[in-house]
Design a protein around this motif. Structure first.
Motif: not given
Length: 360
Positions: A323-329, A341-352
């Motif tokens: 699956t793909s991770i949708i980022t703002r970039s 796994i991603m820990a976020v409070q909003s849509q992530p800028i990238d996958t770093s």
């Protein structure tokens, strides 16, 4: 809103203008074939002769000059009458002072009563929200029964996400808003455009179902707009989860078990490139806080966990293999051959800051 007999420009690219016909379909015309400079939300007439399409902008009708003359004369007459009334006001005041005190009391009571009624009418509550569907609203818009100022609630699927953009029409009240589209069976090609605050769309992806509450607004040309006042991602109905066949493990993640509170399939230590860790056992999180809810995001197996702690809160998103991770970039550099796994409070800028499983 009156039934639209004209057509509307809904988007403009470098080479073409895209026109929403009143049939619900769209067509496009090269910019160099137009005799005017098009703008989004311009109203146009479309004529087709064999293979040729002619597009003409509908221009506003100007009031005849005679109307201006009449209005000026009426204003002069009213002004003269007002001056005469002011000159004779003293005489009228003397007559009024001779009236009996009982008539004064009656007059005062009548004034207070009318003022009270006026205040009551101005504080009337807003009309209740009407439950409906996007298709029903579309039909009401087309047949002229959609009521300006009324609020409606419906659930619809997000659509045409690549074309979402800031509102750019002539209705200044909508300048802070963001134009998005949702699906409707009676507008299968174009979908339905609605206006929403961009901050509400964080993390949304095409295909998600959202429950919208919209208020119908109207511009000076009597065109109506669906303006979102509330938007909530639609949860999967519990009854449907109980009656459907249990899902097998998806790419190593036991989705059904996680939704029931069993985290055995993802238990262990997860770590990002900065050395930060997220730790699960079979009951949930060992660090970071407490899981308050879990939701599955459709058939791709992505799971969202809402997390609360003493100091803050946020979300943990679990991405299965492939699956793909949708980022703002718009860039996903994560390893799709692994669960992430991603820990976020909003849509992530990238996958770093993506987390990978390093130990049980």
């Amino acid at each position: 809103m009156k039934l639209r007999s004209k057509h509307k420009i809904i988007s403009i690219t470098v080479t073409h203008a895209h026109i929403l016909l009143n049939t619900g379909e769209t067509t496009k015309v090269a910019l160099n074939e137009l005799s005017f400079k098009p703008k989004v939300n311009d109203i146009v007439e479309v004529y087709q002769n064999k293979d040729q399409i002619i597009v003409m902008k509908v221009r506003e009708k100007r009031k005849p000059w005679i109307y201006t003359v009449i209005v000026t004369i009426v204003a002069l007459v009213i002004g003269g009458t007002s001056l005469w009334f002011l000159n004779h006001r003293d005489d009228s005041t003397q007559v009024v002072t001779k009236q009996s005190s009982s008539k004064k009391n009656t007059s005062e009571f009548s004034y207070r009563s009318s003022s009270s009624n006026s205040s009551s009418s101005s504080s009337e509550p807003e009309a209740p929200v009407i439950e409906t569907s996007a298709e029903a609203l579309r039909d009401m818009e087309n047949d002229g029964t959609l009521k300006t100022g009324q609020r409606y609630r419906f659930t619809a699927e997000l659509f045409r996400q690549s074309e979402w953009a800031d509102y750019s029409g002539h209705f200044k009240k909508l300048n802070p808003y963001y134009s998005i589209w949702v699906k409707a069976s009676n507008a299968p090609i174009s979908g339905i455009e609605i206006q929403i605050m961009k901050s509400l769309t964080t993390g949304w992806t095409e295909g998600m179902k959202i429950t919208f509450t919209v208020k119908i607004m109207e511009d000076s040309e009597k065109f109506q707009f669906w303006v979102v006042t509330e938007a909530i991602p639609a949860p999967t109905p519990k009854l449907q989860q109980q009656e459907s066949t249990p899902q097998p493990e998806i790419q190593g993640i036991d989705t059904d078990a996680i939704l029931r509170g069993d985290y055995t399939s993802i238990a262990g230590v997860w770590q990002n490139a900065s050395g930060q860790q997220i730790i699960f056992d079979n009951k949930g999180l060992v660090n970071l806080g407490t899981i308050t809810s879990a939701n599955a995001g459709g058939t791709n197996g992505i799971i969202g966990l809402q997390v609360g702690s003493n100091s803050s809160g946020g979300s943990i998103i679990i991405y299965p293999i492939g699956t793909s991770i949708i980022t703002r970039s718009g860039i996903d550099n994560s390893d799709k051959n692994q669960i992430r796994i991603m820990a976020v409070q909003s849509q992530p800028i990238d996958t770093s800051d993506v987390y990978y499983h390093i130990s049980n």
